[in-house]
Design a protein around this motif. Structure first.
Motif, PDB file in Angstrom:
ATOM      1  N   ASP A  37     -38.913   4.677  95.912  1.00 20.22           N
ATOM      2  CA  ASP A  37     -39.210   3.266  95.652  1.00 20.22           C
ATOM      3  C   ASP A  37     -40.134   2.699  96.732  1.00 20.22           C
ATOM      4  O   ASP A  37     -41.080   1.976  96.433  1.00 20.22           O
ATOM      5  CB  ASP A  37     -37.917   2.449  95.609  1.00 20.22           C
ATOM      6  CG  ASP A  37     -37.142   2.663  94.323  1.00 20.22           C
ATOM      7  OD1 ASP A  37     -37.740   3.155  93.351  1.00 20.22           O
ATOM      8  OD2 ASP A  37     -35.935   2.337  94.286  1.00 20.22           O
TER       9      ASP A  37
ATOM     10  N   ALA B  67     -43.598   4.162  96.406  1.00 23.67           N
ATOM     11  CA  ALA B  67     -44.262   3.580  95.240  1.00 23.67           C
ATOM     12  C   ALA B  67     -44.825   2.197  95.559  1.00 23.67           C
ATOM     13  O   ALA B  67     -45.956   1.865  95.196  1.00 23.67           O
ATOM     14  CB  ALA B  67     -43.273   3.498  94.075  1.00 23.67           C
ATOM     15  N   ARG B  68     -44.050   1.383  96.287  1.00 21.81           N
ATOM     16  CA  ARG B  68     -44.511   0.043  96.644  1.00 21.81           C
ATOM     17  C   ARG B  68     -45.676   0.106  97.630  1.00 21.81           C
ATOM     18  O   ARG B  68     -46.595  -0.694  97.570  1.00 21.81           O
ATOM     19  CB  ARG B  68     -43.364  -0.784  97.240  1.00 21.81           C
ATOM     20  CG  ARG B  68     -42.286  -1.159  96.237  1.00 21.81           C
ATOM     21  CD  ARG B  68     -41.419  -2.304  96.763  1.00 21.81           C
ATOM     22  NE  ARG B  68     -40.774  -1.975  98.029  1.00 21.81           N
ATOM     23  CZ  ARG B  68     -39.608  -1.366  98.136  1.00 21.81           C
ATOM     24  NH1 ARG B  68     -38.955  -0.996  97.042  1.00 21.81           N
ATOM     25  NH2 ARG B  68     -39.079  -1.122  99.317  1.00 21.81           N
TER      26      ARG B  68
ATOM     27  N   ASN C 195     -48.770   1.405  95.568  1.00 20.13           N
ATOM     28  CA  ASN C 195     -48.981   0.794  94.252  1.00 20.13           C
ATOM     29  C   ASN C 195     -48.908   1.805  93.105  1.00 20.13           C
ATOM     30  O   ASN C 195     -49.813   1.919  92.283  1.00 20.13           O
ATOM     31  CB  ASN C 195     -50.326   0.063  94.218  1.00 20.13           C
ATOM     32  CG  ASN C 195     -50.430  -0.858  93.008  1.00 20.13           C
ATOM     33  OD1 ASN C 195     -49.415  -1.356  92.519  1.00 20.13           O
ATOM     34  ND2 ASN C 195     -51.647  -1.092  92.542  1.00 20.13           N
ATOM     35  N   MET C 196     -47.819   2.555  93.076  1.00 21.78           N
ATOM     36  CA  MET C 196     -47.559   3.487  91.989  1.00 21.78           C
ATOM     37  C   MET C 196     -46.108   3.307  91.544  1.00 21.78           C
ATOM     38  O   MET C 196     -45.318   2.687  92.232  1.00 21.78           O
ATOM     39  CB  MET C 196     -47.779   4.935  92.470  1.00 21.78           C
ATOM     40  CG  MET C 196     -49.218   5.252  92.841  1.00 21.78           C
ATOM     41  SD  MET C 196     -49.377   6.826  93.727  1.00 21.78           S
ATOM     42  CE  MET C 196     -48.813   7.961  92.468  1.00 21.78           C
ATOM     43  N   SER C 197     -45.755   3.845  90.416  1.00 19.38           N
ATOM     44  CA  SER C 197     -44.383   3.722  89.937  1.00 19.38           C
ATOM     45  C   SER C 197     -43.500   4.797  90.564  1.00 19.38           C
ATOM     46  O   SER C 197     -43.977   5.902  90.854  1.00 19.38           O
ATOM     47  CB  SER C 197     -44.331   3.857  88.413  1.00 19.38           C
ATOM     48  OG  SER C 197     -44.569   5.202  88.025  1.00 19.38           O
ATOM     49  N   PRO C 198     -42.208   4.504  90.797  1.00 13.25           N
ATOM     50  CA  PRO C 198     -41.292   5.511  91.344  1.00 13.25           C
ATOM     51  C   PRO C 198     -41.213   6.765  90.477  1.00 13.25           C
ATOM     52  O   PRO C 198     -41.090   7.871  90.993  1.00 13.25           O
ATOM     53  CB  PRO C 198     -39.944   4.777  91.372  1.00 13.25           C
ATOM     54  CG  PRO C 198     -40.309   3.335  91.486  1.00 13.25           C
ATOM     55  CD  PRO C 198     -41.553   3.194  90.653  1.00 13.25           C
ATOM     56  N   SER C 199     -41.302   6.592  89.155  1.00  9.59           N
ATOM     57  CA  SER C 199     -41.219   7.754  88.269  1.00  9.59           C
ATOM     58  C   SER C 199     -42.418   8.676  88.480  1.00  9.59           C
ATOM     59  O   SER C 199     -42.297   9.904  88.423  1.00  9.59           O
ATOM     60  CB  SER C 199     -41.146   7.317  86.801  1.00  9.59           C
ATOM     61  OG  SER C 199     -42.307   6.607  86.413  1.00  9.59           O
ATOM     62  N   TYR C 200     -43.593   8.073  88.755  1.00  3.38           N
ATOM     63  CA  TYR C 200     -44.781   8.892  88.999  1.00  3.38           C
ATOM     64  C   TYR C 200     -44.672   9.620  90.334  1.00  3.38           C
ATOM     65  O   TYR C 200     -45.069  10.780  90.462  1.00  3.38           O
ATOM     66  CB  TYR C 200     -46.038   8.027  88.974  1.00  3.38           C
ATOM     67  CG  TYR C 200     -47.309   8.829  89.135  1.00  3.38           C
ATOM     68  CD1 TYR C 200     -47.751   9.650  88.103  1.00  3.38           C
ATOM     69  CD2 TYR C 200     -48.032   8.788  90.316  1.00  3.38           C
ATOM     70  CE1 TYR C 200     -48.905  10.402  88.251  1.00  3.38           C
ATOM     71  CE2 TYR C 200     -49.182   9.539  90.475  1.00  3.38           C
ATOM     72  CZ  TYR C 200     -49.620  10.346  89.435  1.00  3.38           C
ATOM     73  OH  TYR C 200     -50.745  11.097  89.598  1.00  3.38           O
TER      74      TYR C 200
END
Length: 232
Positions: A47, A50-51, A54-59
């Protein structure tokens, strides 16, 4: 742990060396992927990574499992080590919240492991021996959790706890049987079996077969879960 600042991220990016990752149709370049690896090794959560970029945690999860399975916490050998640590800490008198804090895991994750693996937790101490024996017999006969729950008059949650604590060798995903199952999957992958064929051989759904391959044999996957984000 101190959260990385923007300047910290910039410094990490500046110090990141290039890597031998194919420059195919990927959302981000090899430097970004290496930043993900470095931050993950430093102990930052998916998490937080990702923050930061600027990407999603799933990615983030897909990138780590796809390119760096050896450092993934989902890798089976890593998870076995964590389980051993949980058991040792619990036996030394640590509480569930303190174990979670020591290991850097969520309290719910640690609690679920304990409830499913350590006798006397998760309400099993309130279930009499005859019920426990009945649950074991029904599970051995091939009945599903839902069916056992209905016949025994005990919630499915407690059924899972009873089986995990008293009949670990009967579980499909206990450490011993999982090791055997992963070995079978590896042999079938080498033999060129399709996901559907592997699922049929193991008696599981195709989605479960894909999930096992995604977590434990990323190099053998035909493509990442989702099929469009990362391409090797």
């Amino acid at each position: 742990m101190v959260n990385p600042s923007k300047s910290g991220n910039a410094e990490l990016a500046h110090n990141t060396v290039s890597c031998d990752i194919p420059e195919g149709k990927i959302r981000h370049n090899s430097d970004t992927i290496m930043i993900i690896k470095e931050m993950y090794i430093e102990g930052y959560s998916m998490d937080r990574i990702a923050r930061a970029i600027n990407m999603s945690p799933s990615y983030i999860s897909i990138v780590i499992n796809w390119y760096f399975p050896e450092i993934s916490k989902k890798h089976y050998s890593k998870w076995l080590e964590i389980k051993i640590d949980i058991e040792m800490l619990l036996s030394s008198g640590e509480t569930i919240p303190s174990i979670a804090n020591i290991l850097g895991k969520k309290i719910g994750t640690v609690r679920q492991y304990i409830y499913r693996n350590i006798r006397g937790y998760g309400g099993t101490n309130n279930i009499d021996e005859e019920k426990i024996k009945l649950i074991g017999e029904m599970y051995a006969s091939g009945k599903k959790y839902k069916e056992i729950s209905k016949e025994a008059g005990i919630s499915e949650y407690y059924i899972r706890n009873v089986i995990g604590q008293f009949y670990p060798n009967m579980r499909k995903y206990n450490p011993d049987s999982m090791k055997e199952r992963l070995s079978e999957i590896q042999e079938m992958l080498r033999g060129g079996y399709s996901y559907k064929r592997i699922a049929e051989e193991l008696g599981i759904s195709e989605g479960n077969a894909h999930a096992l391959i995604f977590r434990h044999f990323p190099a053998s996957r035909r493509g990442p879960r989702g099929g469009k984000f990362v391409k090797k």
